[in-house]
Design an enzyme around this catalytic site. Sequence first.
Site, PDB file in Angstrom:
ATOM      1  N   TYR A 173       0.838  -1.203   0.000  1.00  0.00           N
ATOM      2  CA  TYR A 173       0.000   0.000   0.000  1.00  0.00           C
ATOM      3  C   TYR A 173       0.871   1.251   0.000  1.00  0.00           C
ATOM      4  O   TYR A 173       1.922   1.278   0.651  1.00  0.00           O
ATOM      5  CB  TYR A 173      -0.864   0.048   1.265  1.00  0.00           C
ATOM      6  CG  TYR A 173      -2.043  -0.882   1.274  1.00  0.00           C
ATOM      7  CD1 TYR A 173      -3.279  -0.456   0.794  1.00  0.00           C
ATOM      8  CD2 TYR A 173      -1.935  -2.165   1.791  1.00  0.00           C
ATOM      9  CE1 TYR A 173      -4.386  -1.302   0.831  1.00  0.00           C
ATOM     10  CE2 TYR A 173      -3.032  -3.016   1.826  1.00  0.00           C
ATOM     11  CZ  TYR A 173      -4.255  -2.579   1.347  1.00  0.00           C
ATOM     12  OH  TYR A 173      -5.351  -3.412   1.382  1.00  0.00           O
ATOM     13  N   TYR A 176      -0.604  -9.752   0.878  1.00  0.00           N
ATOM     14  CA  TYR A 176       0.478  -9.191   1.691  1.00  0.00           C
ATOM     15  C   TYR A 176       0.445  -9.774   3.101  1.00  0.00           C
ATOM     16  O   TYR A 176      -0.594 -10.185   3.593  1.00  0.00           O
ATOM     17  CB  TYR A 176       0.401  -7.662   1.728  1.00  0.00           C
ATOM     18  CG  TYR A 176      -0.882  -7.092   2.273  1.00  0.00           C
ATOM     19  CD1 TYR A 176      -1.042  -6.866   3.642  1.00  0.00           C
ATOM     20  CD2 TYR A 176      -1.933  -6.761   1.428  1.00  0.00           C
ATOM     21  CE1 TYR A 176      -2.222  -6.330   4.145  1.00  0.00           C
ATOM     22  CE2 TYR A 176      -3.112  -6.231   1.921  1.00  0.00           C
ATOM     23  CZ  TYR A 176      -3.246  -6.013   3.276  1.00  0.00           C
ATOM     24  OH  TYR A 176      -4.417  -5.498   3.766  1.00  0.00           O
ATOM     25  N   ARG A 228      -2.968 -11.625   4.099  1.00  0.00           N
ATOM     26  CA  ARG A 228      -4.316 -11.245   3.645  1.00  0.00           C
ATOM     27  C   ARG A 228      -4.535 -11.739   2.224  1.00  0.00           C
ATOM     28  O   ARG A 228      -3.673 -11.547   1.351  1.00  0.00           O
ATOM     29  CB  ARG A 228      -4.481  -9.716   3.628  1.00  0.00           C
ATOM     30  CG  ARG A 228      -4.562  -8.961   4.948  1.00  0.00           C
ATOM     31  CD  ARG A 228      -5.679  -9.335   5.901  1.00  0.00           C
ATOM     32  NE  ARG A 228      -6.959  -9.784   5.368  1.00  0.00           N
ATOM     33  CZ  ARG A 228      -7.915  -8.990   4.911  1.00  0.00           C
ATOM     34  NH1 ARG A 228      -7.778  -7.690   4.897  1.00  0.00           N
ATOM     35  NH2 ARG A 228      -9.054  -9.477   4.469  1.00  0.00           N
ATOM     36  N   HIS A 231     -10.762  -2.648  -1.204  1.00  0.00           N
ATOM     37  CA  HIS A 231     -11.690  -2.040  -0.245  1.00  0.00           C
ATOM     38  C   HIS A 231     -12.730  -1.207  -0.987  1.00  0.00           C
ATOM     39  O   HIS A 231     -12.386  -0.453  -1.897  1.00  0.00           O
ATOM     40  CB  HIS A 231     -10.926  -1.119   0.714  1.00  0.00           C
ATOM     41  CG  HIS A 231      -9.949  -1.828   1.587  1.00  0.00           C
ATOM     42  ND1 HIS A 231     -10.258  -2.252   2.859  1.00  0.00           N
ATOM     43  CD2 HIS A 231      -8.659  -2.186   1.384  1.00  0.00           C
ATOM     44  CE1 HIS A 231      -9.193  -2.838   3.397  1.00  0.00           C
ATOM     45  NE2 HIS A 231      -8.205  -2.814   2.524  1.00  0.00           N
TER      46      HIS A 231
END
Lengths: 239, 210
Positions: free
Chosen positions: A105, A144, A154, A159
Amino acid sequence: MLHLPPRYQRPTGVNAPADFADYKTTSLRHPKQPLKLLPQRLTELTGPVFGEDRVGAGENDLTIANGGEAQGQRIVVHGRVLDGDGKPVPHTLLEVWQANAGGRYRHTGDNWPAPLDPFFNGLGRCVTDANGHYSFTTVKPGAYPWMNHDNAWRPAHIHFSLFGTAFTQRLVTQMYFPDDPMFFQDPIYNAVPEEARHRMVSVFDYDATVPNWALGFRFDIVLRGRNASVFENEEDHDD
Amino acid sequence: MTEKPAPIYPVVPGDFTTTPFGVTPSQTVGPYWHIGLPWTDGPDAAPEGADGRITLAITVIDGSRAPISDVMIETWQADALGRFNHPDDPRGVVELTPAGFRGFARSAADSTGTALVNTVKPGALPTESEVEEAPHVNVSVFARGMLDRLVTRLYFPEDTDAHAVDPVLSSLTERERAKLVATKVDGGYSWTVYVQDANADGVETPFFEL
């Protein structure tokens, strides 16, 4: 005195418990006292209505950023936003954010040793059309690691944030990809009751694939609907 | 010291295109929501310079009494006259007061767990009975570790008479009611949301299911 419109139905068997021990961070962040019932009145039956005014040019394409093209498998993600009565939710804002193709991210809190992509920021916005359909282009996010448990990963996910048309309909969720091998050990995905988990998993959509350009995935999103008993009289409420 | 072992879950096949539709489950905003959700004008339910503009300072505290610095607060409320610009308000769609009022704010907490919301004090609201709802702000709390948002309400300390008949406050104990009332400070109000307390007579803020 008011005559209020129909209330929204509280879904059952859908949401995760607030306290889910396998997901460590829930332990200090869930209420221990029972929730109180908030009857739906004016503040709950209305809500912010956002549409095109919140979307900038090109924000439905995450693959072009900072003057270049993002690395990774280019995909089109599309679907419909419906309410629990099966009616489309038109002209409503969707906001999405995600990791890059390597699972990193663009965030100060994410420091694991996967490279940042200079041409991928990881945020997008779009609005449903008159039929409740939305579409955006991105790259498939990578999985990740995180610190929740031993060797925790995950599953790849995007999202999603939606408003619907009422405070009561507000939804933040995550879209997953079909047959992800990480599902078996992910407490965030599995906190949701078993019968509802598949609603968060997109399907590969060959028809949405753009030849010589991008793969297609379909993800339909259902927000809370009005009370079923009222729905039967829906035609009487059009005025 | 060993780490917590990995949980193992059965993986259930399913396909939302071939099974009956149901409501999509909520998931946490996670730790990285700052990538996609902040807006430049997010904290401004009322624009700068609006008549009667106040700031709500909302602080969120976890079960160990530590501030939740990665919390996102959203607020939704009526305008200064108790109106909404919304098709489902049976009183009709109106221009809001003051001009430019949006009713909605989205604000990120700082390192002290405090999120600021710039707004105006809402008016009271009619209900389906004789009583009015006292001026209130609906508050949603989103954070990593919350699989669904928490919903609560902020009330204003000067409205004691209205609180006595408010239908939501009336459903709570006196002690619970007091926890939903903000404190007057210079330029607005401050309010602390305590997410968790195992003691039923403790500090935990009342949260609502809709």
